[in-house]
Scaffold this active site. Sequence first.
Site, mmCIF file in Angstrom:
data_model
loop_
_atom_site.group_PDB
_atom_site.id
_atom_site.type_symbol
_atom_site.label_atom_id
_atom_site.label_comp_id
_atom_site.label_asym_id
_atom_site.label_seq_id
_atom_site.Cartn_x
_atom_site.Cartn_y
_atom_site.Cartn_z
ATOM 1 N N PHE A 149 26.647 22.470 69.341
ATOM 2 C CA PHE A 149 27.634 22.971 68.379
ATOM 3 C C PHE A 149 28.969 22.255 68.473
ATOM 4 O O PHE A 149 29.759 22.275 67.540
ATOM 5 C CB PHE A 149 27.845 24.489 68.580
ATOM 6 C CG PHE A 149 28.775 24.835 69.727
ATOM 7 C CD1 PHE A 149 30.151 24.828 69.544
ATOM 8 C CD2 PHE A 149 28.278 25.124 70.992
ATOM 9 C CE1 PHE A 149 31.023 25.120 70.599
ATOM 10 C CE2 PHE A 149 29.135 25.413 72.047
ATOM 11 C CZ PHE A 149 30.509 25.411 71.852
ATOM 12 N N GLU A 176 22.673 25.586 65.167
ATOM 13 C CA GLU A 176 22.623 26.649 64.155
ATOM 14 C C GLU A 176 23.968 27.364 64.059
ATOM 15 O O GLU A 176 24.182 28.172 63.152
ATOM 16 C CB GLU A 176 21.497 27.642 64.490
ATOM 17 C CG GLU A 176 21.668 28.458 65.765
ATOM 18 C CD GLU A 176 21.358 27.691 67.060
ATOM 19 O OE1 GLU A 176 21.290 26.442 67.040
ATOM 20 O OE2 GLU A 176 21.230 28.351 68.106
ATOM 21 N N CYS A 281 32.271 18.196 76.224
ATOM 22 C CA CYS A 281 31.531 17.768 77.423
ATOM 23 C C CYS A 281 32.346 16.751 78.213
ATOM 24 O O CYS A 281 31.995 16.424 79.335
ATOM 25 C CB CYS A 281 30.195 17.180 77.038
ATOM 26 S SG CYS A 281 30.367 15.652 76.150
HETATM 27 P P1 NAD Z 1 22.707 24.330 73.720
HETATM 28 O O1 NAD Z 1 21.944 23.676 74.812
HETATM 29 O O2 NAD Z 1 22.758 25.809 73.669
HETATM 30 O O3 NAD Z 1 22.111 23.887 72.297
HETATM 31 C C1 NAD Z 1 21.874 22.534 71.993
HETATM 32 C C2 NAD Z 1 20.739 22.449 70.970
HETATM 33 O O4 NAD Z 1 19.551 22.992 71.563
HETATM 34 C C3 NAD Z 1 20.998 23.249 69.707
HETATM 35 O O5 NAD Z 1 20.552 22.512 68.590
HETATM 36 C C4 NAD Z 1 20.181 24.507 69.905
HETATM 37 O O6 NAD Z 1 19.704 25.065 68.710
HETATM 38 C C5 NAD Z 1 19.019 24.026 70.750
HETATM 39 N N1 NAD Z 1 18.495 25.088 71.631
HETATM 40 C C6 NAD Z 1 19.181 26.148 72.116
HETATM 41 N N2 NAD Z 1 18.383 26.905 72.894
HETATM 42 C C7 NAD Z 1 17.172 26.302 72.911
HETATM 43 C C8 NAD Z 1 15.934 26.592 73.563
HETATM 44 N N3 NAD Z 1 15.792 27.641 74.361
HETATM 45 N N4 NAD Z 1 14.908 25.747 73.373
HETATM 46 C C9 NAD Z 1 15.034 24.678 72.596
HETATM 47 N N5 NAD Z 1 16.190 24.349 71.959
HETATM 48 C C10 NAD Z 1 17.246 25.144 72.113
HETATM 49 O O7 NAD Z 1 24.164 23.688 73.749
HETATM 50 P P2 NAD Z 1 25.443 24.120 72.915
HETATM 51 O O8 NAD Z 1 25.948 25.418 73.428
HETATM 52 O O9 NAD Z 1 25.199 23.970 71.474
HETATM 53 O O10 NAD Z 1 26.450 22.943 73.333
HETATM 54 C C11 NAD Z 1 27.225 22.970 74.499
HETATM 55 C C12 NAD Z 1 26.575 22.221 75.627
HETATM 56 O O11 NAD Z 1 26.313 20.876 75.244
HETATM 57 C C13 NAD Z 1 27.461 22.138 76.856
HETATM 58 O O12 NAD Z 1 26.658 22.310 77.998
HETATM 59 C C14 NAD Z 1 28.005 20.720 76.793
HETATM 60 O O13 NAD Z 1 28.423 20.181 78.023
HETATM 61 C C15 NAD Z 1 26.848 19.995 76.246
HETATM 62 N N6 NAD Z 1 27.234 18.730 75.666
HETATM 63 C C16 NAD Z 1 26.900 17.598 76.332
HETATM 64 C C17 NAD Z 1 27.273 16.370 75.833
HETATM 65 C C18 NAD Z 1 26.902 15.108 76.551
HETATM 66 O O14 NAD Z 1 26.934 14.063 75.935
HETATM 67 N N7 NAD Z 1 26.534 15.155 77.815
HETATM 68 C C19 NAD Z 1 27.998 16.300 74.639
HETATM 69 C C20 NAD Z 1 28.318 17.487 73.982
HETATM 70 C C21 NAD Z 1 27.928 18.697 74.498
#
Ligand code: NAD
Length: 498
Positions: A149, A176, A281
């Site tokens: 997100f 989402e 991140c």
């Molecule tokens: P998230 O892991 O909750 O969601 C990421 C994606 O995975 C979304 O599209 C979501 O719909 C999907 N998802 C969620 N739960 C799932 C499941 N159980 N099974 C399969 N898919 C699932 O992450 P978020 O809250 O949207 O974003 C924040 C996180 O992303 C933080 O941990 C942040 O550090 C990380 N992030 C990392 C980077 C990087 O490059 N390392 C960059 C940006 C964000």
Amino acid sequence: MRDIQHFVNGAAYAGAGSHSGEVFNPNTGEVQARVGFATVGDLDAAVQAAAAAQPGWAATNPQRRARVMFEFKRLVEARMEELAALLSSEHGKVIADSKGDIQRGLEVIEFACGIPHVLKGEYTEGAGPGIDVYSMRQPLGVAAGITPFNFPGMIPMWMFGIATAVGNTFVLKPSEKDPSLPVRLAELFMEAGAPAGVLNVVHGDKVAVDAILAHPLIKAVSFVGSSDIAHYIYSTGTANGKRVQAMGGAKNHGIILPDADLDQAVKDLIGAAYGSAGERCMALPVVVPVGAKTASALREKVLAEIDTLRPGASNDPAAQYGPVVSSAHKRKIEDYIQIGVDEGAELVVDGRGFSLQGYEKGFFIGPSLFDHVKPTMKTYQEEIFGPVLQIVHADTFEEALALPSEHQYGNGVAIFTRNGRAAREFAARVNVGMVGINVPIPVPVAYHTFGGWKRSAFGDTNQHGMEGVKFYTKVKTITARWPEGQQEDSAFVIPTMR
Ligand code: NAD
């Protein structure tokens, strides 16, 4: 109530699913739209559209594909105000920060404008008698991206910008929580000249993600999100024979050496810790002053800066940061603050209970500051992803170096110093993927690559730059012989170029 639909084969696509998600306005806490979640069949429809478009797109010469990138960049720039407002309205980051989010994505599109040069391949004339060897990079077919997100503009562009420029077609499953901007980007990509099916957007939850991981026509999956899910995506996707890169969470440290320009370092730190409500991140949620004198001077200056911080509505130009993305995330951050108190860290500034007049139901959290945080504490070991800065004390350079090096995450780190030799040694030895020297958020430029180490990334290739090109292509190597007439005997030993 507005319904946000999928974008498949160049048009809005309602989908057959009965499940949907609520999209909030984080400023007010109100539900402003519904997003339909894809079924396995909906995902398949997007993949079939991508697969049908792929041969024609791959056969389009690279400069024509690059022209789509040029035009897409122009269209996005022309609509920057509208797109940034859309992003802010669902994410909650302030408008200037949303523009930065989109701009960092556009920089990858700029890199993709040069794709004909990048795809040239290698050539060796005369590798043997009458023998030439050359290599070419070919697209994989259909690739997919699953995005978080917190950067709904930049991260989709990291992925589809490179994937499509090299001749793949793409299925994007954005977060989402803020799904509207990615759909708008896909519409503009088509308006820029990409044929229908080249870029598809499918919304959803685990059902859609699992369908991506299982679909035989998807050859590569790029993921960015939290670490446990990144690990799941990596292990499931690779077990299914796909190429996978999966970026995870982070806990980036800012190291302050005693000779640092402290005023500048604190200004950098405040922006990097509290900007975007800490939902980056590459944020700096941990600061490590080296030595007691540095620590007390730092604390005093950080406190003075926090005093001037003004969280506000995302469309308020005077606000430095906006609300967090959801009430669930707000609760999680507040729970972490309580855990920090319970485990004995000193809560110097408490951002809980912050309320903004006129936006009382918004997901706001004031800036929080912890001092005397210990490496054994849960709140240090885990990612909070909110406007919470933690001070961890170190007595020596070695102690400061060990903290980020031994942490489970290894995304980014920054060192603040005037000592070039110390900075050089730190950069060489620290066990982290991206390092800033007097740069608080060292997100590499688009023609370099982005990727952390340890639990911040699973897989071998980074995002964008040449690593991105490698991820989305496979190399074919051709050995060609044009003999001059006389026949040679059969060879029963491995041929060598004598
Ligand atoms: P998230 O892991 O909750 O969601 C990421 C994606 O995975 C979304 O599209 C979501 O719909 C999907 N998802 C969620 N739960 C799932 C499941 N159980 N099974 C399969 N898919 C699932 O992450 P978020 O809250 O949207 O974003 C924040 C996180 O992303 C933080 O941990 C942040 O550090 C990380 N992030 C990392 C980077 C990087 O490059 N390392 C960059 C940006 C964000």
